[in-house]
Motif scaffolding. Structure first.
Motif, PDB file in Angstrom:
ATOM      1  N   LYS A 125      51.924  15.906  40.342  1.00 38.55           N
ATOM      2  CA  LYS A 125      53.078  16.693  39.870  1.00 38.55           C
ATOM      3  C   LYS A 125      52.858  18.171  40.149  1.00 38.55           C
ATOM      4  O   LYS A 125      53.713  18.839  40.689  1.00 38.55           O
ATOM      5  N   GLN A 126      51.688  18.659  39.746  1.00 39.64           N
ATOM      6  CA  GLN A 126      51.482  20.102  39.782  1.00 39.64           C
ATOM      7  C   GLN A 126      51.274  20.664  41.174  1.00 39.64           C
ATOM      8  O   GLN A 126      51.584  21.812  41.433  1.00 39.64           O
ATOM      9  N   ASN A 128      52.588  19.117  43.775  1.00 38.96           N
ATOM     10  CA  ASN A 128      53.688  18.575  44.584  1.00 38.96           C
ATOM     11  C   ASN A 128      53.188  17.665  45.704  1.00 38.96           C
ATOM     12  O   ASN A 128      53.484  17.870  46.877  1.00 38.96           O
ATOM     13  N   LEU A 129      52.418  16.668  45.324  1.00 36.49           N
ATOM     14  CA  LEU A 129      51.784  15.817  46.327  1.00 36.49           C
ATOM     15  C   LEU A 129      52.256  14.375  46.207  1.00 36.49           C
ATOM     16  O   LEU A 129      52.739  13.952  45.158  1.00 36.49           O
TER      17      LEU A 129
END
Ligand SMILES: Nc1nc2c(ncn2[C@@H]2O[C@H](COP(=O)(O)OP(=O)(O)O)[C@@H](O)[C@H]2O)c(=O)[nH]1
Ligand SMILES: [Mg+2]
Length: 405
Positions: A125-126, A128-129
């Protein structure tokens, strides 16, 4: 929030029962709750220093590290579970490490589990993967703390025979990533280390698939430079005799290839000549992670590989380490020479040193005036002390020390 602050939140737990400890997440909210959690997690970082206080040079003969790798679905995790059962039943002292951040449930209890340290879904999430990027980044984050994992194992070395290491489902995430290399190197420079390459035997019955699998194993052997044991898994479904025959008898493999007239077959026939040499460097065993067949043969192969490690691989490793140290000393000598020249040229004026070895955190202090010292030097305090030590000038060293404190 930057990566550094995220890393501060990592926590490696050293307890014998991994499942009971607090789980620390990588998240981005700077709340008071977070601060408490961070403080807790740092307190939880109860990994003590090794008895020697060093990781690299103190090499131990035990435990033997078994890094289990293989294609997704080949049965690594199930095999590891079987190994854990076998060690417990045979009174072999094992320690288990899970490096797969994406596994949902583990059939065995891991002593150290990457999932307790990094939450891969949060990482996804953090940063963006996608799933693979998330797993890879989680492994990278974990690798930054791997010296502490080594210290935990070093501390227990006398009570352990084997350390069993499970790796992420997708093989390339471990075998072709920087973090995989860091982890492997960290293990191999401290303990005898062996790679167990798990093969899905029923799926490798086609000569072309077999060839692809062997080429992958071959690339791992040459990349890691560690002893490799081929573990033909799932022998309860298909026996692995055909594989042994193909490896021992080049003609037999060529014969099997001829029945397949695809482009891949022609390609594989050429490659099989290359692999013939590779097979000579390997030990192979047939096992079933489900039924438990072949466990004794596997441990025999591991023991022989650990011996081989001590005889062949350790010598190579020591040679590489000595060479690295020599290069480092040479670099330092060149830096000192450069500094001496700079000082002569500056004629007592301030000089700015470029050593190539100072980290960005070691900031140069402008106009640091060492009274009474010809010439006056403006240098980072730490570097100045180091310089004085290298010049063997104790009086200079002490005066710099007084200036700093
Ligand atoms: N029949 C059989 N199935 C197995 C064996 N080992 C693993 N499996 C199955 O293979 C699948 C993948 O296993 P897993 O351990 O998750 O593979 P990993 O991705 O390499 O960790 C699972 O469905 C297992 O039940 C075995 O020895 N025999
Ligand atoms: Mg797995």
């Amino acid at each position: 929030m930057d990566i550094d602050s995220k890393l501060k939140k990592l926590d490696i737990k050293s307890g014998d029962e991994a499942s009971s400890s607090t789980q620390v997440q990588v998240d981005s909210k700077g709340t008071a709750e977070d601060k408490d959690e961070l403080a807790d997690s740092m307190n939880n970082l109860n990994v003590e220093a090794s008895s020697s206080g060093q990781v690299g040079p103190t090499f131990k003969r035990k435990p033997v590290i078994i890094i289990v790798v293989g294609m997704a679905g080949s049965g690594k995790t199930t095999f590891l579970h079987r190994l854990v059962c076998h060690t417990q039943a045979s009174r072999i002292r094992g320690y288990v490490l899970n490096l797969d951040p994406a596994v949902m449930t583990l059939p065995y209890g891991a002593n150290i589990d990457i999932r307790d340290t990094v939450k891969y879904k949060e990482v996804m999430k953090q940063f963006n993967l996608g799933p693979n990027g998330g797993i890879l980044t989680s492994l990278n984050l974990f690798a930054t703390k791997f010296d502490e994992v080594i210290q935990v194992i070093e501390k227990r070395a006398d009570q352990l025979d084997y350390v069993l290491v499970d790796t992420p489902g997708q093989i390339e995430i471990f075998t072709w990533s920087a973090s995989g290399a860091i982890i492997t190197e960290a293990f191999a420079s401290t303990f005898p280390t062996v790679v167990a390459y798990v093969v899905d035997t029923p799926r490798s019955s086609s000569p072309v698939t077999f060839m692809s699998n062997m080429l992958y194993a071959c690339s791992i052997l040459y990349k890691t430079r560690l002893p490799l044991v081929l573990v033909f898994n799932k022998t309860d479904v298909a026996q692995h005799q055909f594989a042994i025959e193909w490896m021992e008898d080049f003609e037999a493999f060529q014969g099997a290839m001829r029945s397949d007239d695809s482009y891949m077959s022609t390609f594989s026939q050429s490659l099989s000549l290359v692999l013939d040499e590779f097979y000579k460097n390997l030990r192979s065993v047939g096992v079933s992670a489900v039924s438990g067949a072949g466990m004794d043969a596997f441990f025999k192969a591991i023991e022989a590989s650990a011996e081989e490690y001590m005889e062949t691989y350790k010598a190579g490793l020591d040679k590489r380490r000595v060479e690295k140290q020599r290069l480092e000393e040479e670099r330092q000598k060149q830096n000192m020479e450069k500094l001496r020249k700079d000082m002569e040229n500056s004629g007592g004026q301030s000089v700015v040193l470029s050593t190539g070895s100072l980290s960005s955190s070691m900031v140069l202090i402008p106009q640091w005036n060492l009274h009474g010292l010809p010439p006056k030097i403006s240098v980072c305090a730490l570097f100045a002390k180091d310089f004085a030590r290298k010049l063997n000038d104790t009086s200079l060293y002490e005066r710099i020390g007084r200036g700093i404190h």
